[in-house]
Design a protein around this motif. Sequence first.
Motif, PDB file in Angstrom:
ATOM      1  N   ASN A 175       7.982  10.227   0.715  1.00  0.00           N
ATOM      2  CA  ASN A 175       9.062   9.417   1.269  1.00  0.00           C
ATOM      3  C   ASN A 175       8.803   9.026   2.716  1.00  0.00           C
ATOM      4  OD1 ASN A 175      10.516   9.269  -1.025  1.00  0.00           O
ATOM      5  ND2 ASN A 175      11.995  10.849  -0.468  1.00  0.00           N
ATOM      6  N   LYS A 176       8.218   9.957   3.459  1.00  0.00           N
ATOM      7  CA  LYS A 176       7.927   9.654   4.855  1.00  0.00           C
ATOM      8  C   LYS A 176       6.882   8.538   4.930  1.00  0.00           C
ATOM      9  CE  LYS A 176       5.999  11.955   8.765  1.00  0.00           C
ATOM     10  NZ  LYS A 176       5.192  13.136   9.012  1.00  0.00           N
ATOM     11  N   MET A 177       5.884   8.612   4.071  1.00  0.00           N
ATOM     12  CA  MET A 177       4.840   7.594   4.066  1.00  0.00           C
ATOM     13  C   MET A 177       5.431   6.232   3.728  1.00  0.00           C
ATOM     14  SD  MET A 177       2.134   8.805   5.034  1.00  0.00           S
ATOM     15  CE  MET A 177       2.198  10.384   5.778  1.00  0.00           C
ATOM     16  N   ARG A 178       6.352   6.231   2.770  1.00  0.00           N
ATOM     17  CA  ARG A 178       6.989   4.963   2.403  1.00  0.00           C
ATOM     18  C   ARG A 178       7.802   4.419   3.576  1.00  0.00           C
ATOM     19  NH1 ARG A 178       8.382   3.955  -3.253  1.00  0.00           N
ATOM     20  NH2 ARG A 178      10.430   3.431  -2.482  1.00  0.00           N
ATOM     21  N   LEU A 179       8.437   5.316   4.310  1.00  0.00           N
ATOM     22  CA  LEU A 179       9.193   4.883   5.495  1.00  0.00           C
ATOM     23  C   LEU A 179       8.274   4.231   6.515  1.00  0.00           C
ATOM     24  CD1 LEU A 179      11.774   7.623   6.490  1.00  0.00           C
ATOM     25  CD2 LEU A 179      12.200   5.244   5.996  1.00  0.00           C
ATOM     26  N   ILE A 180       7.123   4.882   6.726  1.00  0.00           N
ATOM     27  CA  ILE A 180       6.177   4.343   7.707  1.00  0.00           C
ATOM     28  C   ILE A 180       5.709   2.955   7.272  1.00  0.00           C
ATOM     29  CG2 ILE A 180       3.876   4.651   8.683  1.00  0.00           C
ATOM     30  CD1 ILE A 180       4.385   7.657   8.659  1.00  0.00           C
ATOM     31  N   GLY A 181       5.344   2.858   5.999  1.00  0.00           N
ATOM     32  CA  GLY A 181       4.849   1.578   5.485  1.00  0.00           C
ATOM     33  C   GLY A 181       5.897   0.488   5.605  1.00  0.00           C
ATOM     34  N   THR A 182       7.128   0.813   5.220  1.00  0.00           N
ATOM     35  CA  THR A 182       8.194  -0.182   5.262  1.00  0.00           C
ATOM     36  C   THR A 182       8.452  -0.622   6.698  1.00  0.00           C
ATOM     37  OG1 THR A 182       9.179   1.048   3.449  1.00  0.00           O
ATOM     38  CG2 THR A 182      10.522  -0.658   4.444  1.00  0.00           C
TER      39      THR A 182
ATOM     40  N   SER B  78      -6.889   5.320   9.311  1.00  0.00           N
ATOM     41  CA  SER B  78      -6.539   6.566   9.993  1.00  0.00           C
ATOM     42  C   SER B  78      -6.043   7.583   8.972  1.00  0.00           C
ATOM     43  CB  SER B  78      -5.456   6.300  11.030  1.00  0.00           C
ATOM     44  OG  SER B  78      -4.239   6.069  10.366  1.00  0.00           O
ATOM     45  N   LYS B  79      -5.841   8.790   9.435  1.00  0.00           N
ATOM     46  CA  LYS B  79      -5.370   9.848   8.540  1.00  0.00           C
ATOM     47  C   LYS B  79      -4.049   9.439   7.879  1.00  0.00           C
ATOM     48  CE  LYS B  79      -3.862  14.614   8.475  1.00  0.00           C
ATOM     49  NZ  LYS B  79      -3.394  15.756   9.227  1.00  0.00           N
ATOM     50  N   THR B  80      -3.127   8.961   8.709  1.00  0.00           N
ATOM     51  CA  THR B  80      -1.829   8.549   8.174  1.00  0.00           C
ATOM     52  C   THR B  80      -1.980   7.375   7.217  1.00  0.00           C
ATOM     53  OG1 THR B  80      -0.991   9.130  10.340  1.00  0.00           O
ATOM     54  CG2 THR B  80       0.524   8.047   8.849  1.00  0.00           C
ATOM     55  N   GLY B  81      -2.800   6.395   7.618  1.00  0.00           N
ATOM     56  CA  GLY B  81      -2.959   5.213   6.774  1.00  0.00           C
ATOM     57  C   GLY B  81      -3.520   5.574   5.418  1.00  0.00           C
ATOM     58  N   ILE B  82      -4.495   6.461   5.383  1.00  0.00           N
ATOM     59  CA  ILE B  82      -5.092   6.855   4.104  1.00  0.00           C
ATOM     60  C   ILE B  82      -4.062   7.612   3.275  1.00  0.00           C
ATOM     61  CG2 ILE B  82      -6.872   8.270   3.030  1.00  0.00           C
ATOM     62  CD1 ILE B  82      -8.656   7.599   5.449  1.00  0.00           C
TER      63      ILE B  82
ATOM     64  N   GLN C  84       0.813  -1.217   0.000  1.00  0.00           N
ATOM     65  CA  GLN C  84       0.000   0.000   0.000  1.00  0.00           C
ATOM     66  C   GLN C  84       0.853   1.276   0.000  1.00  0.00           C
ATOM     67  OE1 GLN C  84      -2.955  -1.375  -1.056  1.00  0.00           O
ATOM     68  NE2 GLN C  84      -3.880   0.245   0.138  1.00  0.00           N
ATOM     69  N   CYS C  85       2.011   1.221   0.631  1.00  0.00           N
ATOM     70  CA  CYS C  85       2.802   2.449   0.683  1.00  0.00           C
ATOM     71  C   CYS C  85       3.639   2.622  -0.571  1.00  0.00           C
ATOM     72  CB  CYS C  85       3.679   2.489   1.920  1.00  0.00           C
ATOM     73  SG  CYS C  85       5.187   1.541   1.771  1.00  0.00           S
ATOM     74  N   GLY C  86       3.610   1.625  -1.449  1.00  0.00           N
ATOM     75  CA  GLY C  86       4.238   1.824  -2.749  1.00  0.00           C
ATOM     76  C   GLY C  86       5.575   1.149  -2.954  1.00  0.00           C
ATOM     77  N   ILE C  87       6.089   0.417  -1.952  1.00  0.00           N
ATOM     78  CA  ILE C  87       7.350  -0.272  -2.224  1.00  0.00           C
ATOM     79  C   ILE C  87       7.103  -1.604  -2.912  1.00  0.00           C
ATOM     80  CG2 ILE C  87       8.515   0.829  -0.270  1.00  0.00           C
ATOM     81  CD1 ILE C  87       8.524  -1.971   1.060  1.00  0.00           C
ATOM     82  N   GLY C  88       5.865  -2.013  -3.010  1.00  0.00           N
ATOM     83  CA  GLY C  88       5.549  -3.241  -3.740  1.00  0.00           C
ATOM     84  C   GLY C  88       5.716  -4.469  -2.874  1.00  0.00           C
ATOM     85  N   LEU C  89       5.752  -5.619  -3.541  1.00  0.00           N
ATOM     86  CA  LEU C  89       5.845  -6.876  -2.803  1.00  0.00           C
ATOM     87  C   LEU C  89       7.163  -6.916  -2.049  1.00  0.00           C
ATOM     88  CD1 LEU C  89       4.507  -9.005  -5.720  1.00  0.00           C
ATOM     89  CD2 LEU C  89       3.276  -8.413  -3.645  1.00  0.00           C
TER      90      LEU C  89
ATOM     91  N   SER D 169      -1.675   5.075   1.768  1.00  0.00           N
ATOM     92  CA  SER D 169      -2.214   4.363   0.609  1.00  0.00           C
ATOM     93  C   SER D 169      -2.204   5.256  -0.622  1.00  0.00           C
ATOM     94  CB  SER D 169      -3.654   3.922   0.874  1.00  0.00           C
ATOM     95  OG  SER D 169      -3.651   2.929   1.856  1.00  0.00           O
ATOM     96  N   ALA D 170      -2.532   6.526  -0.422  1.00  0.00           N
ATOM     97  CA  ALA D 170      -2.543   7.442  -1.561  1.00  0.00           C
ATOM     98  C   ALA D 170      -1.130   7.627  -2.098  1.00  0.00           C
ATOM     99  CB  ALA D 170      -3.121   8.794  -1.140  1.00  0.00           C
ATOM    100  N   ALA D 171      -0.157   7.731  -1.189  1.00  0.00           N
ATOM    101  CA  ALA D 171       1.231   7.893  -1.626  1.00  0.00           C
ATOM    102  C   ALA D 171       1.671   6.695  -2.440  1.00  0.00           C
ATOM    103  CB  ALA D 171       2.143   8.073  -0.414  1.00  0.00           C
ATOM    104  N   GLY D 172       1.201   5.526  -2.054  1.00  0.00           N
ATOM    105  CA  GLY D 172       1.569   4.329  -2.806  1.00  0.00           C
ATOM    106  C   GLY D 172       0.856   4.256  -4.137  1.00  0.00           C
ATOM    107  N   ALA D 173      -0.423   4.617  -4.153  1.00  0.00           N
ATOM    108  CA  ALA D 173      -1.205   4.489  -5.382  1.00  0.00           C
ATOM    109  C   ALA D 173      -0.782   5.530  -6.403  1.00  0.00           C
ATOM    110  CB  ALA D 173      -2.688   4.637  -5.072  1.00  0.00           C
ATOM    111  N   ASN D 174      -0.525   6.735  -5.973  1.00  0.00           N
ATOM    112  CA  ASN D 174      -0.191   7.810  -6.908  1.00  0.00           C
ATOM    113  C   ASN D 174       0.640   8.867  -6.187  1.00  0.00           C
ATOM    114  OD1 ASN D 174      -0.077   9.908  -8.687  1.00  0.00           O
ATOM    115  ND2 ASN D 174      -2.230   9.790  -9.280  1.00  0.00           N
TER     116      ASN D 174
END
Lengths: 365, 485, 533
Positions: free
Chosen positions: A251-258, A227-231, A63-68, A234-239
């Motif tokens: 980048n911060k969102m990707r860090l959180i997701g990872t 949550s706000k961050t979670g949404i 979801q955060c965009g780093i993929g599988l 997901s948006a950062a990952g999708a687009n």
Amino acid sequence: MGEKLKSTVAKVGLPRIIIVAFFISLWFAAAGLGLDLVQLFSDCLKRWGMFGVLVLAMVPAVQCGIGLNFGITMGIVGGLLGGLVVVEFKLSAIPSIVAVSPLLAQWVGILIAIAIGIVLATGIGWLYGLLLNRVKGSEMTVTTYVGFSIIAFMNIMWTVLPFKSGVLIYPNAGEGLRNTISLADDYSGVVSNTLAIHPEGSSLNIPTGLILFVLFVCLLVWLFMRSKTGIAMSAAGANPQFAKASGINVNKMRLIGTTLSTVLAAVGILLYAQGFGFIQLYNGPMMMGFNCVAAVLIGGATPKRARISHVLVGTFLFQGLLVIALPVANQIIPEGNLSEVMRMIIANGIILYALVQNKGGDSRD
Amino acid sequence: MTKKKTIGEWLFENKVMLIFAFLSIGGTMASGQSVAFVVNELMTRIARNAFTILSLLIPVLAGMGLNFGIVIGAIATQIALFLTTHWRIAGITGILATAALATPLAVFFGFLVGKLFNKMKGNEMIGGLVLGYFADGLYQLLFLFIFGGVIAINDPKLMIATGIGVKNTIDLTETTKYALDTVPLLSVIEIAFYVVIAATILSALFKLAQKQTVDWKRTGGILIGAVVVYALTFIPAVERFLAQDRMLLLNAVEIACAATVLWQLWKIVYAKSIRKQAGFDVKRPLVYIALAVLVYASTYLQAVYDVLVYTRLPMTTYLCILALCCMNSALLKTRLGQNMRAVGQSRAVANAAGINVDRTRIIAMIFSTVLASWGQLIYLQNIGTFSTYGAHTQVGQYAIASLLVGGASVQKATNKQAILGVILFHTLFIVAPLAGKELLGNAMIGEYFRVFVSFGVIALALAMHAWKKVAKPALASGEKDAKKA
Amino acid sequence: MDSTRYVLRMKNITKEYSGNQVLKGIDLEVHPGEIHALMGENGAGKSTLMNILFGMPVIHSTGGFGGTVEIDGQSVTIDTPQKALELGIGMVHQEFMLIPGFTVTENIKLGREISHPNALSRVFGKSMETLDMEAMTRDARKALDTIGLQVEDYVRVAGLPVGYMQFIEIAREIDKTGIRLLVFDEPTAVLTESEADRLLEAMRVIASQDIAIIFITHRLDEVMAVADSTTVLRDGEFVAYRAIRDTSAAEIAELMVGRRVEKLVDEREDHRQLRDDDIAVQIRNYTVDMPGELVKGLDLDIRRGEIFGIGGLAGQGKLGIPNGIMGLYEATGDVTILGKKLDLHKLGEALRNDVAFVSEDRRGVGLLLEESIEQNIIFSAMQVKNKFLRTFGWIRLLDSAAAHAHAREMVQQLDIRCTGISQPAGRLSGGNQQKVCLARALTLDPKVLFVSEPTRGIDIGAKKLVLELLSKLNREQGMTIIVVSSELVELRSVCDRIAIVTDGRVSSILKPDDSDADFGLAMSGKKGGGKRG
């Protein structure tokens, strides 16, 4: 009608349809061969619970965009260290707590292990996320090899880390930690056996505690995704461009997701270990990433989108398939490990399929 | 345009290689083994592995990255080798039969891999890796259940007692072990002689039939040359020398030095007197000649001499490796090679220039898979026994790590880097467990260390490549901006 | 130049894409050795016409075209790019079709290498033939000499100046045997002034060798300097054919732009008080590093409560202006919004200061295509203004009820045609997608709204609705609206003032009812065409 069928097949994906059909037919075969279906079903549930959280680690990553995330081994290593520390210091058998209830003491043990695992995985995951932010577009290739490398690196560590417990290290003044460490005296099966439904005389065994635990973790992840961050994640990952236009630091969102994915992997491996009854070190967890990726893909995820439902369905199908295939295959062809061969073909086949569907590599290229 | 690189830049660019050179030398010293032992061991490993590593170059050229899919070439060979072993075809005949069987298989597999990679452009590397595992699954299915289970094979030596599935190890001692290594150079020259004569005459006849002009001078020259070379082998001393199946490393070094001197002299003469090139730089060839003389002189040092007489090289195998190096560079000078380079650098531009991108990529994969299958054959005949279910699994991993150690990257790899890489990587492989034992009292640490290194170097190369890919667009636009301002 | 023969005659060309008529009877005639300028605004039909000439698949996979094409008096059917090549038609691309790692020679001979057979090629076919580098170098040298480029043929293209690359492209086309017509697609767009001059010189040299040139450009001065004749297109229609010696820059500009402008807004309802000292957006010395749309030191004042238009041709930098303010691309300079200076390096700074933006790249930046309409509408406001959230302890969760209600209201208010608020945004038509984007911007309650290409790719009915909505927001809520658009007509129908951006700077600020010639000249970068409004 034909058109509709075609579009459904295209949407679900032929490999998934084959896998589901195979799954169902194996059940029939098992019934035909007179195997104990109730016991098989119990095993399915147990394996489902053991792998549930590990596979769940894919959701924030995708979801955060780093993929599988083939590199969940990064988190697994953290979890394993937590598990080892608890065994080393016998934290699952603290006398004062054992006096109250042995089960409680075991729970304390595994929770400490999980806590240590989470702390370590947070650090590892953060660093790992920093790396992944620099290799956008090639995450999958990089995660795979970084995942392998950490396993190889830990192989060295397992031989030199100063663990002392006789349960952990090779006997006769051997060097380093054992390959397989029994948890029988520690927290083996603690989550699975809690509240387990195991009627006398029946082969039914529902690991209620394990299932509840997995569902609880799923709930936490689900809440986070809403949550706000979670949404935002997901948006950062999708687009990423869309997110940026809304003032989100991609980048911060990707860090959180990872990091979240890595932490879930740490928790996941401990759940797996307690269910299995052993901690496997060295090359044991090497291909864990592949199995988890395969499971979530079978459940219907793509390298760009994954949901919790994909995790639950995919893990059940994939692990269930392997559970039933073993006895069925042994009935038909007694030699060789057909189940393992099948795992290789199915897991890697579905990953290849996903890569082909994900045409032209990453859209960001 | 080309500015001299500073030493600092050179060091930075070759960091991976330098670290490995350092590790190899340090490891050798720490292992407490004699240089002669390490060199001897190394020469064997080069013979075994170099061919496979060289098979990686073409996909890199075509922009498909490091071909993790060469596992599939190895699988093709193992299927063929199983069958020829089952039929008990021994010696060089066995090798040729295996190659004859493996090649069409590898062509077919390579075609399929190429097709698949065309559907996942940009993800070839992860795709190749997963494909390797997938193919391994199918391979196990074939060897564990289909051989004996579906296709009846009655061969107690190869099959498990129940008759279903192939044993864990296949022993080649009685069939193809050393079959290629032990072919004397003399036989190779003999065969080459007949082939050259036949080809030259046929080509002339073909041209006559097509009513094209035949360059009689050239044809005659080739024929006479071939006869002279062949005649030379009848001189007893030469004959004796060539009839050996192994050559002393000392002799190899001497021949290499002589060849270098002659080749560089010819280059000077050609440029100066025949082509009369004005801007020809004489310094370069002279440096090479000086180097060759120096190397030759060093063989008179006792320590070096001891090492060189200790080691014997399998001639024909090295000849194969040399031939592949030549082929790799010759390919660059063909239309196909040019197309591959173009496709490798920019698919869009190549397509606009009328090059069939997909087809070129498939051809590159076929080449690579076939070469990898031959490489695996060379490897297995040298080892003399192979683990049915394990021999192919690490092929891609180690070959790629070797290539990267030599200084190659995902986008650029040369013969030189491949050879240097195999030397450095395998030196480390030889000495790491020994050094681990000496230094830390635990051989396993060395063992794990070398595995870590092989994974780590690949991870590093992939990350660097991805990093560059991300950094590049920003840089390019910046340049453009500066240009406009 | 031979004015009795035609190297190319395209007669009565028509083309439609799924019912949408994009070319309506175009004629194009080019003599041998002539430089013919093909002029028109973005979307006038130039590229479609060229795609037809080159037999591009995009034409033939969408039902072909109407009309006839003659080459040297012979009627021909060009259905593949190869066919065009065989007929001697070449193209110098706008983006370089060069391989950086190849030498100049290798690039010039790319795909057309000279080779000679060897033993292997006799068995395996032509692809194994050995390259004849010497012959290739000779050819390349000859082509380079023809256009007068002094560059060594063995250097790699990667290190060369951008200007050289264009010449190498041209050399490649020249090198093709039998070339008789060359198309230059905005060749000077990426060149410096001196490089552009050299290019024009090279074009003259090429034309003097009886090769005809179709010159596509926006720069009027270049056309006046080098072309022999011109064809002007507008909205897919043929407008005029002129010999350059019989016309003037002003006339061409007028021909390109001219069309009736219809006021969308009724002047009588305008009760706004616009004052020159009440500035909503002040921009000083502003640069944006947006690839292809660079802004290079721009100053602009936008009054509070006005609808301000920013026009100009593609690639001149108008799109960079809002994208830089919103933080999507690196920007420098001073931007003051309603008295507050923005920190351009801080992501989301503009959003937090009551600025909203509707992107020109709807599918790329504007929408989460796979997410629901609701998600798309509420997203920015939730992230920036913490709307639609409920707080449980330290965690803020989505308030679905509030989100549903707001999304429904927006759908109704803007008349978004959908199956429901949970429909994925990617499934909507272009016009409805644009409304979703607008809805998201409005959910932020902005005081300043940037709208980029508001009507790109949407049908006429929806266009009108969107423009009316913008003026309604302006009139009723006093919102300051900045419309960035390539369509002058659209700007002139709603805006109070229009800034024309060329080469990253404002070339002039015009009133909507200024003359066509003023707009045309301003767009072509001729200064002093208009007066400041």
